[in-house]
Design a protein around this motif. Structure first.
Motif, PDB file in Angstrom:
ATOM      1  N   ASN A 158      -8.543   4.403  -6.599  1.00  0.00           N
ATOM      2  CA  ASN A 158      -7.640   3.315  -6.187  1.00  0.00           C
ATOM      3  C   ASN A 158      -7.771   2.085  -7.071  1.00  0.00           C
ATOM      4  OD1 ASN A 158      -5.729   3.910  -4.322  1.00  0.00           O
ATOM      5  ND2 ASN A 158      -6.926   3.271  -2.548  1.00  0.00           N
ATOM      6  N   TRP A 196       2.345   1.714  -3.400  1.00  0.00           N
ATOM      7  CA  TRP A 196       1.330   2.199  -4.345  1.00  0.00           C
ATOM      8  C   TRP A 196       1.104   3.698  -4.131  1.00  0.00           C
ATOM      9  CZ3 TRP A 196      -0.379   1.646  -8.830  1.00  0.00           C
ATOM     10  CH2 TRP A 196      -1.529   2.311  -9.254  1.00  0.00           C
ATOM     11  N   ALA A 197       1.094   4.120  -2.881  1.00  0.00           N
ATOM     12  CA  ALA A 197       0.933   5.550  -2.583  1.00  0.00           C
ATOM     13  C   ALA A 197       2.076   6.347  -3.206  1.00  0.00           C
ATOM     14  CB  ALA A 197       0.870   5.779  -1.076  1.00  0.00           C
ATOM     15  N   SER A 235       0.834  -1.217   0.000  1.00  0.00           N
ATOM     16  CA  SER A 235       0.000   0.000   0.000  1.00  0.00           C
ATOM     17  C   SER A 235       0.861   1.257   0.000  1.00  0.00           C
ATOM     18  CB  SER A 235      -0.929   0.007   1.208  1.00  0.00           C
ATOM     19  OG  SER A 235      -1.848  -1.052   1.128  1.00  0.00           O
ATOM     20  N   GLU A 268       1.325   6.764  -6.872  1.00  0.00           N
ATOM     21  CA  GLU A 268       0.319   7.819  -7.024  1.00  0.00           C
ATOM     22  C   GLU A 268       0.921   9.203  -6.779  1.00  0.00           C
ATOM     23  OE1 GLU A 268      -2.738   6.414  -4.322  1.00  0.00           O
ATOM     24  OE2 GLU A 268      -4.001   5.938  -6.049  1.00  0.00           O
TER      25      GLU A 268
END
Length: 188
Positions: free
Chosen positions: A87, A38-39, A35, A42
């Motif tokens: 997401n 992934w952040a 996570s 982004e």
């Protein structure tokens, strides 16, 4: 004899419980790592989205009649922003590809304006975009590595049982599209 059997049963229960707790905790840490990575993807995509309007405005000053290219970039940017908010990894991949395609068309327009390529603002923005693209590539690599680690662990026995019980599922890789795999045409 009875106390020995009780001790063996308690030791077995303790060993199984310790395994379950240790595996559960490891999966939680790995899931959080995916996570976080992934952040970071982004974050870098947002950085690029924030730079693009400045880049486009600099080019607009020289190439005022290229409205379709500018419209396509704005649309692709908006779609990518929307998919990042949802997401949805597949949508982010698809919209990233669309934005990359629109940016490629913009760079083709730039080739027709030699005075633009010499503009200091344009050069600085182009360098910022290039640096951001490198950051995106690194963030994607880190994300995919963390996905590979958790997915491989989830597929092994008995960890698969703990993952199933704890609700940890395999994650999707951030992959490039077939269009992005093609060698770009460079014309002088």
């Amino acid at each position: 004899m009875k106390s020995t059997l009780v001790l063996i049963v308690l030791a077995a229960i303790f060993a199984i419980g310790s395994f379950f707790v240790g595996t559960f905790n490891k999966l939680q840490v790995m899931d959080e790592n995916v996570s976080a990575n992934w952040a970071q993807v982004e974050n870098q995509l947002k950085r690029r989205n924030d730079l693009i309007p400045n880049f486009v405005n600099t080019v607009k000053g020289y190439a005022t009649h290229e409205k379709e290219v500018f419209t396509n970039i704005a649309d692709a940017r908006a779609k990518l922003s929307g998919s990042m908010n949802s997401n949805d990894i597949k949508a982010v991949q698809r919209n990233t590809s669309e934005l990359n395609s629109a940016l490629s068309r913009l760079l083709a327009v730039v080739e027709n304006y030699p005075q633009l390529k010499a503009d200091k603002s344009f050069i600085a923005l182009q360098d910022e975009l290039a640096g951001t693209e490198n950051r995106i590539a690194i963030a994607r690599r880190d994300y995919n590595e963390s996905v590979k680690s958790i997915n491989a662990l989830i597929r092994t026995f008995p960890t698969a049982l703990v993952a199933s019980i704890s609700g940890i599922k395999q994650r999707d890789y951030f992959e490039i599209t077939e269009t992005e795999k093609q060698t770009p045409k460079v014309e002088f």
